[in-house]
Structure formats: structure tokens, C-alpha cells
Write an enzyme that holds these catalytic residues in place. Structure first.
Site, PDB file in Angstrom:
ATOM      1  N   HIS A  87       0.838  -1.275   0.291  1.00 39.61           N
ATOM      2  CA  HIS A  87       0.236   0.172   0.154  1.00 39.61           C
ATOM      3  C   HIS A  87       0.801   1.244   0.350  1.00 39.61           C
ATOM      4  O   HIS A  87       0.935   2.481  -1.074  1.00 39.61           O
ATOM      5  CB  HIS A  87      -0.468  -0.438   1.242  1.00 39.61           C
ATOM      6  CG  HIS A  87      -1.921  -1.426   1.131  1.00 39.61           C
ATOM      7  ND1 HIS A  87      -2.400  -1.280   1.969  1.00 39.61           N
ATOM      8  CD2 HIS A  87      -2.449  -1.169   0.499  1.00 39.61           C
ATOM      9  CE1 HIS A  87      -3.497  -2.738   1.850  1.00 39.61           C
ATOM     10  NE2 HIS A  87      -3.515  -2.330   0.284  1.00 39.61           N
TER      11      HIS A  87
ATOM     12  N   ARG B  39      -4.673  -2.903 -15.925  1.00 38.95           N
ATOM     13  CA  ARG B  39      -4.955  -4.003 -15.370  1.00 38.95           C
ATOM     14  C   ARG B  39      -5.846  -4.592 -14.355  1.00 38.95           C
ATOM     15  O   ARG B  39      -5.874  -3.344 -13.481  1.00 38.95           O
ATOM     16  CB  ARG B  39      -3.024  -4.582 -14.771  1.00 38.95           C
ATOM     17  CG  ARG B  39      -1.810  -4.759 -15.748  1.00 38.95           C
ATOM     18  CD  ARG B  39      -1.105  -5.078 -14.992  1.00 38.95           C
ATOM     19  NE  ARG B  39      -0.270  -5.804 -15.812  1.00 38.95           N
ATOM     20  CZ  ARG B  39       0.972  -5.118 -16.384  1.00 38.95           C
ATOM     21  NH1 ARG B  39       1.304  -3.924 -16.137  1.00 38.95           N
ATOM     22  NH2 ARG B  39       2.619  -5.887 -17.235  1.00 38.95           N
TER      23      ARG B  39
ATOM     24  N   ARG C  35      -8.198  -5.016 -19.441  1.00 40.81           N
ATOM     25  CA  ARG C  35      -8.189  -6.582 -19.078  1.00 40.81           C
ATOM     26  C   ARG C  35      -8.832  -7.396 -18.056  1.00 40.81           C
ATOM     27  O   ARG C  35      -8.657  -6.810 -17.115  1.00 40.81           O
ATOM     28  CB  ARG C  35      -6.360  -6.783 -19.399  1.00 40.81           C
ATOM     29  CG  ARG C  35      -6.111  -8.099 -19.120  1.00 40.81           C
ATOM     30  CD  ARG C  35      -5.014  -8.621 -19.034  1.00 40.81           C
ATOM     31  NE  ARG C  35      -3.527  -8.507 -17.470  1.00 40.81           N
ATOM     32  CZ  ARG C  35      -2.993  -8.612 -17.088  1.00 40.81           C
ATOM     33  NH1 ARG C  35      -2.161  -8.446 -18.269  1.00 40.81           N
ATOM     34  NH2 ARG C  35      -2.388  -8.492 -16.017  1.00 40.81           N
TER      35      ARG C  35
ATOM     36  N   GLU D 262      -0.069 -14.806 -24.981  1.00 33.81           N
ATOM     37  CA  GLU D 262       0.804 -15.131 -24.078  1.00 33.81           C
ATOM     38  C   GLU D 262       1.507 -16.631 -23.531  1.00 33.81           C
ATOM     39  O   GLU D 262       2.518 -16.830 -22.983  1.00 33.81           O
ATOM     40  CB  GLU D 262       1.284 -14.048 -22.532  1.00 33.81           C
ATOM     41  CG  GLU D 262      -0.204 -14.227 -21.616  1.00 33.81           C
ATOM     42  CD  GLU D 262      -0.815 -13.008 -20.506  1.00 33.81           C
ATOM     43  OE1 GLU D 262       0.232 -12.935 -20.325  1.00 33.81           O
ATOM     44  OE2 GLU D 262      -1.970 -13.187 -20.388  1.00 33.81           O
TER      45      GLU D 262
ATOM     46  N   ASN E 227       5.763 -10.397 -21.068  1.00 30.73           N
ATOM     47  CA  ASN E 227       6.267 -10.729 -20.101  1.00 30.73           C
ATOM     48  C   ASN E 227       6.104 -11.751 -20.077  1.00 30.73           C
ATOM     49  O   ASN E 227       7.110 -12.719 -19.751  1.00 30.73           O
ATOM     50  CB  ASN E 227       5.373 -10.206 -19.366  1.00 30.73           C
ATOM     51  CG  ASN E 227       6.130  -8.597 -18.482  1.00 30.73           C
ATOM     52  OD1 ASN E 227       6.665  -7.795 -19.771  1.00 30.73           O
ATOM     53  ND2 ASN E 227       5.226  -7.920 -18.145  1.00 30.73           N
ATOM     54  N   ASP E 228       4.931 -12.590 -20.027  1.00 27.65           N
ATOM     55  CA  ASP E 228       4.103 -14.250 -19.723  1.00 27.65           C
ATOM     56  C   ASP E 228       5.053 -15.085 -20.972  1.00 27.65           C
ATOM     57  O   ASP E 228       5.658 -16.007 -20.743  1.00 27.65           O
ATOM     58  CB  ASP E 228       3.187 -14.605 -19.787  1.00 27.65           C
ATOM     59  CG  ASP E 228       2.985 -13.695 -18.533  1.00 27.65           C
ATOM     60  OD1 ASP E 228       3.273 -14.220 -17.398  1.00 27.65           O
ATOM     61  OD2 ASP E 228       1.372 -13.419 -17.747  1.00 27.65           O
TER      62      ASP E 228
ATOM     63  N   ARG F  76       9.460 -15.355 -14.657  1.00 21.37           N
ATOM     64  CA  ARG F  76       9.948 -14.072 -14.814  1.00 21.37           C
ATOM     65  C   ARG F  76      10.326 -13.176 -13.228  1.00 21.37           C
ATOM     66  O   ARG F  76      11.080 -12.284 -14.064  1.00 21.37           O
ATOM     67  CB  ARG F  76       9.277 -13.179 -15.423  1.00 21.37           C
ATOM     68  CG  ARG F  76       8.014 -13.353 -14.795  1.00 21.37           C
ATOM     69  CD  ARG F  76       6.498 -13.111 -15.503  1.00 21.37           C
ATOM     70  NE  ARG F  76       5.765 -11.379 -15.265  1.00 21.37           N
ATOM     71  CZ  ARG F  76       4.789 -11.225 -15.583  1.00 21.37           C
ATOM     72  NH1 ARG F  76       4.413 -11.593 -16.555  1.00 21.37           N
ATOM     73  NH2 ARG F  76       4.648  -9.643 -15.476  1.00 21.37           N
TER      74      ARG F  76
ATOM     75  N   CYS G 101       1.624  -5.365 -24.877  1.00 20.85           N
ATOM     76  CA  CYS G 101       1.971  -4.918 -24.301  1.00 20.85           C
ATOM     77  C   CYS G 101       2.637  -4.829 -22.866  1.00 20.85           C
ATOM     78  O   CYS G 101       2.753  -4.604 -21.580  1.00 20.85           O
ATOM     79  CB  CYS G 101       0.273  -4.728 -23.784  1.00 20.85           C
ATOM     80  SG  CYS G 101      -0.016  -6.768 -23.500  1.00 20.85           S
TER      81      CYS G 101
END
Ligand code: PEP
Ligand code: MG
Length: 755
Positions: A367, A474, A510, A610, A633-634, A644, A681
């Protein structure tokens, strides 16, 4: 603490109380302590080791050879005792000699004893000694006995500090040298800043650990709880938060802990065992810290940090030692140092003077990181050894971009830092000037550069960067920062606010990518998965537990009433998964229509590519998708079978490798033939040279981190796309070993601007 634990600790403490009050010298007191504990825990051996001049010295023992006292010494990390002190951890072994760290000290005569349990004696969050018990029979000590040992260790820490047995200004409290040092850390919030070191938490000195009057201690804690809850309620009312609701979420979690009965009960139980209010709070806090070290789930660990923040607050109230550095006021440009910070604590600082934050812990999803990002304060996390290396008032240079903190810089270092800062500001100004300039290549190709986002406040990046839209929103971020499942109305509110802020620019939402390593404690109790990234996550989970997806579909459809909704699904592995997800949305749309609800003007459905397997079903997929978005990324981790999140592999496989670029081209070409727009992306697209390579294989849509928009636009505007495409075709048909080098050389020859 179970009642029996409280009782055994209490019996020991009653006896210790008399020892502490006696007029005997410290050594005599320690000698009595080992007898009392050995007796109470039915242990043949009880020993106390204290840290003196950097080594752990046997100070008192019952059961070991008395001749070993002040003779047996162990270095930090040496043997079981050294391990306990070094890692600040508890050991409980039925067979001590079989532990890999066991070191035999013949002078002690300890070879007769099999079982061993030891706890650190902690002062100011550091181990200053070890309290250990041993027994001839191989048996593990019960949890209640370990609890009792830990409680006694707290009392011992008071005794040895008051007796001056450990240096008050122990060498471990002071920086060991005044030379310059550079410490690495984890990049949490990007930026650079210079300022003086201020420790968030002036140390609270716990004067007394053993209670005279348990009822009085209980009342002190009750009163402190009331006061703390009042403070938290006030912060919740007064804090000026951003427009979005995620900060309120943060404070809500905070409030939840402040009113948590379980926590209050544990403190009460510690008081029952005979501790003072301060010692009881500290004891529970120590236990929480220990649990945190054991917990592997970063999200849960973050929530525990919120609890620690409150615990410190409670301790300050009850001890009357109120001031944090925030309350005393910052007098100059400051880099704040803390083990961890709660979001509310961060918000108490004067924003004009607070230039940066350094945390010993911290994580991207904490947070406090979210709040700092919204405040524009750079944060470096996981910085080790700050208390040893930094003194209050030291000049610090924080460079999160590089991932380092420089302590007491030389004038040369300062000059280099200033120069880098100035260059950074100049570059930023130059990039800002590109805000209204289109990402168009020299030969006239208009590309699309969008940003990745996930929180309400991230939307501001659209105006700052002049990006073409949000290419990846996201949605799981809202779930990750919430203490409870965000209900449909709350989801809908966020989506509507994002669409309002984006105006005419497209936003691609997404659907939630949770599960696996992003398990939400309130939603799924993920079984331990060995490979969470390849586990039950994202669309796999959403299609099975479709209640969540239905609610999200409704929230998105209603939020986009009267406008275009772009939605995409993560981790699609086979075409039918996309078809099912799309059908689920369509069904919700029909349902809303049957209720005469306002609907989006149009809905575009996309799939994230991905998972490599999907590339072999493009003929099945392309006819039904409106767009494709490649999550590099994936994808990279799956193509190379390389986690990763594992730093050891981070540099090993290059995005600019033949396999990846050929793979991406094999997706981009048929997609273009089918008239399906395809973008990237993943983080790859945010690096100018990588972005250039992507453009060279036919990708013309990028969605990237906002800070990369300027550099990528600058690259695009200096690029001849036609020449690049020809060069890439040639390059990929006869790839050199160093593809990156070849691309960089070409860019330099062609005058392509690379930041
Ligand atoms: C990706 O995998 O490339 C991606 C963009 O999604 P995430 O990083 O959220 O998994
Ligand atoms: Mg992904």
C-alpha cells in the site's frame, strides 16, 4: 498465546521479577535466571550467550561446564547459537548435532545433550544474545515452551541493557565507517532525489518489561487502543486523497486492523503472562515479524506491514514516546528511512521536504508504494543494513532508476549525481515537448503508442504523455489493493471513472489476471502450486469460477454504456477459451438488454497472446477476435522456460533474440493478413531498441509504461520504417549471434535516437 503458554511464562516471570529486583550484580542475576528457566522448562541445560565485541560469549549456564563461562565464544553465524543471532530466528531441534550449522565446543561438555532450543535476545530489533535450553533426551520443545523462552528473552534484554552488559552504543548501532557506500535496492517508485537521512522511527526505549500490576497494564493498553483508533479515524477523515478509491481502500484495511479483536486479544494474553503493556505490544509485534519472515506470500506480507505500522503507533502512545520523525517536522530536504512504513504514516510527512523513501522491506504491491507513487515520491525497497550503514543526518543520494542509494557521497559522486539529475530533467523536458507530437516515423507511418495502467490515478499519465490511449488496464490491481472483494458497483465506478478520464481515447480493459502467485486471501485459497505462473490463474480460473467474471462483465458493460468497450482476456491458451469468455460477455450483454439497460455502442473483444500454444491456433482464433495483444512478459518466460521473477535468469534470455523475434513475426504476419490489429503490451515495448525491433517485424501498436512514452516516441520519430523492415528481414533470415549488437549498430548508423 494459549493459556498454558501464558501460565508457564507467567510462572517464570514471577520468579524473574524477584531476581530483577534483587540488589545482586548482573552476573549473579544471570546465574539465577538460567536456574529458574532450566527448572521451569525441565531442561538440564539453560545458557545465556551475549554479544560482546562482535562475538557471542557464554555468560551464564546451568548444566554446561562452568569453566566454559566467558571462555566459549561463537562468531555471528557460527554454530546454532550464531545462526540464531545472525538470522534473528528460533531453532527447535530434537537432534542438535544433525543440524548443518551445529558446531561442537568441547569445553562445554555438551555432547551428552540431544535436544536444543534457542531464541534470540532482541534489543532494538537486533539480536544481542541468545537464550538456549538443552536436554539429554531427543525431544522437540513444545510451542508453549518456545513462547515462554521468547517472553523471557524480552525480559533479559531489559536486564542486560540496564546492567550495561552490552554496549548501549553497540558498534552494530552505529555506521561502521564514515566512508562513502553505495547500497543496492529494489526499484519501487522510479525517480532520483538527494537529501539528509531521517529515520522514521526514533527508537522507543522499553523501560520495564515485567509488570507490577497486570490489571493496571491492561488498562493502559485499553486506553492506548482507544486513542489509536481515534487517530486512525481522524486520518481517514482528514487525509486528502486522490480522486480514485484505492487510497480509501488502503485506509479501510488500516481501520480493519485497528479494530481487529484478535490483535487486541493477543496483546492481552501477553499481559496475562506478566509483561508490561509496552513489552506485550512488542512481544506480539516480534511474533508478527517472525511470521512475516516465514510467509512467502508478498500480498499477505504487505498486509502484515500495515499491522506493524499500527503496532508502532500503539507502542508510542502507551509509552508516551510519541514522536515519529513526521511529528517532529522535517527541517530540510529529507530521504526518509524506515524498515517499513504504513500508508498513513507516509501521509503524515510534509510533502515539500520529503524527497524520497528508503525501505528495508517494501514491495511493489504494498500500500505504501501505491501511495508514494501517487505522491510522486521515489521509493527504493529491500535496502539491506541501513541501520549499520547510515547515521541520522548523513547525506544520501537516491537513484531509483539505477536501483542504488549512495551514503555520504564524495564530492565527485555528488557532481555526477547532479549532472545525471540535470540531464534527466532536460530529457524529461524534451520528452514533454513530444507530448502533442504524433508517434510517426520519418517515412510517414503513424504508429500507436498507448500506456499501461491499473489504478485510477494512473489515468493522469494519458494527459502527461499524450499517449493514444490505455492499451492495457490491469483490472486485478483494484482487487490486489483491496482488503475485501471489490463488489460489482465498486468495479463499475472505477471503470467509469477511467473511461471518463480517457475521453475519446480508447481503453483496453483486461479481465482479472489473478490466481497462481496473485492469490487473493479473500477470494481463493490457492493450494500450493509448484509453478504458479503456469497454474490455475487468469482466464483458466475465471472460466471455472465464472461468478467473478460475470460480475466483471456486467461492471464493464454498464460502465461503458453509450461508448465503446474494449476488453481482452489474459492467458488464453486455446481458441475455445476465448470463445467461451466472449460468449459469457455476450450473455451478460443480452441480459442487460432484456432489462432495458443502456449498453455500449460497440464491444471489441481481444485475446492476449502470452501462452505460446495459442500461436498454433491462429487460424481458429483470428476470425473471432477484434484485436490481439502480445504479453511478452509471460510469453518470454514460457518460450524460454525461464521464471520471469527469478533475478538469476533476468539477464540470461534477451528479448532481442532470434527465437522471440521470429515467434512474434509469425504471429504478426497472419494477423495482419486477417486484418486483426496486433500490439505488444509487455515491458519489452517500453525499451526503445526493443520497440524498434518490434516495429521492424510489423508491430505497429505498443502499450508501455508511461515513463517510456517520451523515449519511444523520440525513437519512432527518428526512424525510417521501410529501411528497418528490410534490415530486419535480412537479419532474421541470417541471424548473427549478437542480434542486439547488430540492431544497436544499425540504429547508430541510421541516426535512430535511443535514450
Ligand atoms: C505480459 O505478460 O506481458 C503482460 C503484459 O501481462 P502481465 O505483466 O500483467 O502478466
Ligand atoms: Mg501476462
Amino acid at each position: 498465546m494459549p493459556v498454558s503458554a501464558a501460565r508457564s511464562a507467567r510462572e517464570i516471570l514471577v520468579n524473574l521479577h524477584d531476581v530483577m529486583a534483587a540488589r545482586s550484580n548482573a552476573q549473579a542475576k544471570l546465574n539465577s535466571v538460567v536456574e529458574i528457566i532450566g527448572e521451569a522448562l525441565d531442561s538440564e541445560v539453560c545458557s545465556i550467550y551475549l554479544l560482546r565485541e562482535g562475538v557471542l560469549e557464554l555468560f551464564a549456564t546451568r548444566g554446561l561446564d562452568p569453566a566454559a563461562v566467558h571462555v566459549t565464544k561463537l562468531a555471528m553465524g557460527e554454530g546454532l547459537v550464531g545462526t540464531i543471532a545472525q538470522h534473528n530466528e528460533v531453532l527447535n531441534l530434537d537432534e542438535a548435532a544433525s543440524h548443518p550449522d551445529f558446531a561442537y565446543k568441547p569445553e562445554t561438555g555438551e555432547d551428552r545433550y540431544h535436544s536444543f532450543a534457542g531464541v534470540p535476545i532482541i534489543r532494538r530489533e537486533r539480536a544481542v544474545g541468545v537464550l538456549a535450553v538443552q536436554h539429554a533426551d531427543p525431544r522437540r520443545y513444545e510451542d508453549v515452551e518456545i513462547e515462554a523462552l521468547q517472553t523471557v528473552a524480552m525480559v533479559l534484554s531489559e536486564l542486560i541493557a540496564n546492567a550495561g552488559l552490552i554496549d548501549q552504543a553497540s558498534p552494530r548501532d552505529r555506521p561502521q565507517s564514515t566512508a562513502s557506500t553505495r547500497i543496492p535496492g529494489q526499484k519501487l517508485v522510479d525517480g532520483m532525489a538527494a537529501g539528509c537521512a531521517v529515520f522514521h522511527q526514533p527508537r522507543i526505549h522499553i523501560e520495564h518489561t515485567v509488570a507490577e500490576d497486570t490489571e493496571a497494564e491492561r488498562h493502559r493498553v485499553y486506553a492506548a487502543f482507544d486513542k489509536m483508533r481515534e487517530q486512525i479515524d481522524r486520518i481517514a477523515r482528514e487525509a486528502e486523497f486522490g480522486v480514485g478509491d484505492e487510497h480509501q481502500e488502503v485506509i479501510a484495511t488500516y481501520k480493519m486492523f485497528a479494530y481487529d479483536e484478535g490483535w487486541a486479544r493477543r496483546i492481552n494474553e501477553a499481559i496475562d503472562s506478566g509483561l508490561t503493556a509496552e513489552a506485550a505490544i512488542e512481544r506480539v509485534q516480534q511474533r508478527t515479524r517472525q511470521r512475516m519472515r516465514e510467509i512467502d506470500d508478498p500480498l499477505l506480507a504487505d498486509r502484515m506491514h500495515d499491522l506493524e505500522d499500527l503496532s508502532n503507533r500503539l507502542l508510542r502512545i502507551v509509552s508516551g514516546q510519541m514522536g515519529t520523525a513526521a511529528q517532529m517536522g522535517l527541517r530540510q530536504d529529507t530521504i526518509l528511512i524506515a524498515r517499513n512504513l504504513g500508508p498513513a504514516e507516509l501521509l503524515e510527512y510534509d510533502r515539500r521536504r520529503l524527497k524520497g523513501v528508503v525501505l528495508e522491506e517494501g514491495s511493489l504491491t504494498a500500500h505504501v508504494t501505491i501511495v508514494a507513487r501517487a505522491m510522486g515520491v521515489p521509493v527504493l525497497g529491500r535496502v539491506r543494513d541501513v541501520r549499520r550503514l547510515i547515521a541520522e543526518g548523513d547525506l544520501l543520494l537516491l537513484d531509483v532508476t539505477e536501483g542504488t542509494l549512495t551514503v555520504r557521497p564524495t564530492s565527485g559522486m555528488e557532481e555526477a549525481f547532479e549532472a545525471k539529475l540535470a540531464a534527466r530533467q532536460k530529457r524529461k523536458a524534451a520528452y514533454a515537448a513530444l507530448r502533442d507530437v504524433a508517434p510517426e516515423t520519418k517515412d510517414g507511418h503513424r504508429l500507436t503508442v498507448m500506456v499501461n495502467a491499473g489504478l485510477r490515478d494512473d489515468v493522469a499519465a494519458l494527459d502527461v504523455t499524450g499517449a493514444d490511449g490505455i492499451g492495457l488496464f490491469r483490472t486485478e490491481f483494484q482487487f490486489l489493493v483491496s482488503a475485501t472483494l471489490p463488489q460489482r458497483e465498486r468495479q463499475q465506478r472505477l471503470y467509469r471513472e477511467v473511461l471518463d478520464a480517457a475521453g475519446a481515447r480508447p481503453v483496453i480493459f483486461r479481465t482479472v489476471d489473478i490466481g497462481g502467485d496473485k492469490a487473493l486471501p479473500y477470494l481463493i485459497h490457492a493450494e500450493d502450486e509448484e509453478n504458479p505462473a503456469m497454474g490455475w490463474r487468469a482466464l483458466r480460473l475465471a472460466l471455472e469460477r465464472d461468478g467473478l467474471m460475470k460480475a466483471q462483465a456486467r461492471a464493464l458493460l454498464e460502465a461503458a454504456a453509450g461508448r465503446t468497450l474494449n476488453v481482452m482476456f489474459p492467458m488464453v491458451s486455446e481458441a475455445w477459451e476465448f470463445d467461451e469468455a466472449r460468449a459469457l460477455f455476450e450473455k451478460q450483454r443480452d441480459f442487460l438488454a432484456s432489462r432495458n439497460k443502456r449498453l455500449p455502442l460497440e464491444v471489441n473483444y481481444g485475446a492476449m497472446l502470452e501462452v505460446p500454444a495459442l500461436a498454433y491456433q491462429l487460424d481458429l482464433l483470428l476470425p473471432s477476435v477484434d484485436f490481439l495483444s502480445i504479453g511478452t512478459n509471460d510469453l518470454t518466460q514460457f518460450l524460454f522456460a525461464a521464471d520471469r521473477a527469478n533475478p538469476k535468469l533476468a539477464e540470461r534470455y534477451d528479448w532481442l533474440s532470434t527465437s522471440i523475434l521470429r515467434f512474434l513475426r509469425r504471429v504478426a504476419v497472419p494477423a495482419a493478413q486477417a486484418g486483426v490489429p496486433v500490439g505488444v503490451c509487455g515491458e519489452m515495448g517500453g525499451r526503445p531498441l526493443e520497440a524498434m525491433a518490434l516495429i521492424g517485424i510489423g508491430i505497429d501498436r505498443l502499450s508501455i509504461t508511461p515513463a517510456a512514452v517520451g523515449p519511444v516516441k523520440a525513437m519512432i520519430r527518428s526512424l525510417d520504417r521501410g529501411a528497418l523492415t528490410a534490415f530486419m528481414d535480412e537479419l532474421l533470415s541470417r541471424p548473427p549471434r549478437d542480434l542486439r549488437g547488430a540492431l544497436a549498430r544499425w540504429a547508430a548508423e541510421q541516426g535512430v535516437e535511443l535514450a
